[in-house]
Design a protein around this motif. Structure first.
Motif, mmCIF file in Angstrom:
data_model
loop_
_atom_site.group_PDB
_atom_site.id
_atom_site.type_symbol
_atom_site.label_atom_id
_atom_site.label_comp_id
_atom_site.label_asym_id
_atom_site.label_seq_id
_atom_site.Cartn_x
_atom_site.Cartn_y
_atom_site.Cartn_z
ATOM 1 N N HIS A 83 -73.269 -39.677 34.611
ATOM 2 C CA HIS A 83 -74.640 -39.111 35.207
ATOM 3 C C HIS A 83 -75.155 -38.019 34.427
ATOM 4 N N MET A 84 -74.614 -37.213 34.281
ATOM 5 C CA MET A 84 -74.965 -35.749 33.474
ATOM 6 C C MET A 84 -75.609 -36.171 32.118
ATOM 7 N N SER A 85 -74.899 -36.975 31.491
ATOM 8 C CA SER A 85 -75.284 -37.282 29.889
ATOM 9 C C SER A 85 -76.469 -38.074 30.169
ATOM 10 N N ARG A 86 -76.924 -38.920 31.112
ATOM 11 C CA ARG A 86 -78.322 -39.815 31.442
ATOM 12 C C ARG A 86 -79.394 -38.927 31.750
ATOM 13 N N VAL A 87 -78.973 -37.839 32.569
ATOM 14 C CA VAL A 87 -79.873 -36.891 32.914
ATOM 15 C C VAL A 87 -80.384 -35.887 31.624
ATOM 16 N N VAL A 88 -79.623 -35.683 30.903
ATOM 17 C CA VAL A 88 -80.001 -34.818 29.620
ATOM 18 C C VAL A 88 -80.686 -35.716 28.619
ATOM 19 N N ALA A 89 -80.138 -37.137 28.551
ATOM 20 C CA ALA A 89 -80.862 -37.764 27.556
ATOM 21 C C ALA A 89 -82.220 -38.335 28.136
ATOM 22 N N GLN A 90 -82.587 -38.133 29.210
ATOM 23 C CA GLN A 90 -84.030 -38.219 29.789
ATOM 24 C C GLN A 90 -84.823 -37.095 29.434
ATOM 25 N N GLY A 91 -84.101 -35.961 28.814
ATOM 26 C CA GLY A 91 -84.777 -34.867 28.299
ATOM 27 C C GLY A 91 -84.676 -33.851 29.250
ATOM 28 N N ASP A 92 -83.994 -33.557 30.386
ATOM 29 C CA ASP A 92 -83.996 -32.801 31.280
ATOM 30 C C ASP A 92 -82.655 -31.936 30.937
ATOM 31 N N THR A 93 -82.494 -30.783 30.582
ATOM 32 C CA THR A 93 -81.236 -30.214 30.130
ATOM 33 C C THR A 93 -81.140 -28.999 31.132
ATOM 34 N N ARG A 94 -82.019 -28.796 32.184
ATOM 35 C CA ARG A 94 -81.811 -27.806 33.305
ATOM 36 C C ARG A 94 -80.694 -27.830 33.918
ATOM 37 N N PRO A 95 -80.093 -28.787 34.253
ATOM 38 C CA PRO A 95 -78.653 -28.410 35.225
ATOM 39 C C PRO A 95 -77.432 -27.893 34.314
#
Length: 300
Positions: A239-251
């Protein structure tokens, strides 16, 4: 009226304007429950192992009380903390009888009761003839709802909806602005309205839902009643790696404990996600593999 009653009543009358409505309501429930059980105040104080004066102040709404003391009083009154605090399921005799009937039942039994109640009340899933052709994808952010949902809709030749975009359309501002200006309660109301509109407008559609749609039981019931639901699962790290891969490093940047928070959120929502008609674990699978399995599930 004994001296303790007179003293407490005098204090209560003198401080009526400064009473907390919450404490007043709590005190009234304690008095009503005590009367229903046929207990005197002294008898209840003794059974709960609290001072009679402390109980009198509680009943008149003038004294604060700790959670542990409330637990002792609830035990002495042979009721749940929810009943003492005024949960909606304690609002009437029928609610209380339903609680007693359902308490201790298994998840499977409760599900059967929920579905049977839906049939009686006209909200059962089988009551909507278009339910099978409305596909709703649920799960945490990063599960693949948007990616797979858009591809599935294209292959089925039906519209694709991002419910968050519909929420923004209904509200007239962004999701972030809804939270910042009006709070989570307002967001949930817009979410419900957006879902209701989507159900009314579309008989064939694929919907990617927000991860927290299960947070409001009324909205989630609406979804379960009118859409075939698929829980897209993934491991927390995926879940987290996919969010980061989308360019969102905020979490990760804003919260070093983001992964632990994500696991807690997933644990807290899993019981609700599991009510979906189908479950698809996308962990370790390519988009093509997941899409192929998703098509099989919704065609079943």
């Amino acid at each position: 009226m004994d001296q303790l009653d007179m003293a407490s009543a005098s204090v209560a009358e003198g401080d009526e304007a400064g009473k907390s409505p919450l404490l007043q309501a709590l005190g009234e429930r304690v008095r009503n429950l005590r009367a229903r059980r046929g207990l005197t105040r002294r008898g209840l104080a003794s059974a709960a192992v609290v001072s009679e004066r402390h109980l009198a102040n509680l009943e008149y709404g003038t004294g604060n009380v700790s959670i542990l003391v409330l637990q002792q009083i609830a035990h002495a009154l042979q009721c749940s903390m929810a009943e003492l605090l005024g949960d909606v399921t304690t609002a009437s005799a029928e609610w209380l009888l339903l609680r007693e009937l359902l308490e201790g039942r298994s998840e499977a039994d409760l599900q059967r009761v929920r579905l049977a109640a839906g049939e009686i009340l006209g909200t059962a899933p089988m009551g909507d003839p278009h339910r099978a052709s409305r596909i709703a994808l649920i799960g945490l952010r990063g599960a693949g709802k948007s990616t797979l949902g858009r591809m599935l809709a294209e292959q089925l030749n039906v519209p694709f909806l991002e419910l968050n975009q519909e929420i923004e359309r209904v509200a007239g501002c962004s999701v972030r602005e809804i939270y910042d200006l009006y709070g989570a309660g307002a967001y949930r109301r817009y979410e419900r309205r957006a879902l209701e509109e989507a159900v009314q407008i579309y008989s064939d559609v694929v919907i990617a839902t927000p991860g927290g749609i299960v947070s409001d039981p009324a909205t989630f019931n609406e979804l379960l009643s009118h859409c075939t639901t698929v829980w897209l699962q993934a491991q927390p790290d995926e879940h987290m790696s996919r969010v980061v891969a989308q360019g969102d490093t905020r979490p990760m940047a804003a919260n070093p404990e983001a992964m632990d928070d994500l696991r807690r959120i997933l644990d807290g929502r899993s019981a609700f996600y599991s009510k979906a008609d189908h479950v698809l674990d996308t962990s370790g699978k390519s988009v093509a593999q997941s899409l192929k399995q998703l098509k099989v599930l919704v065609a079943a």
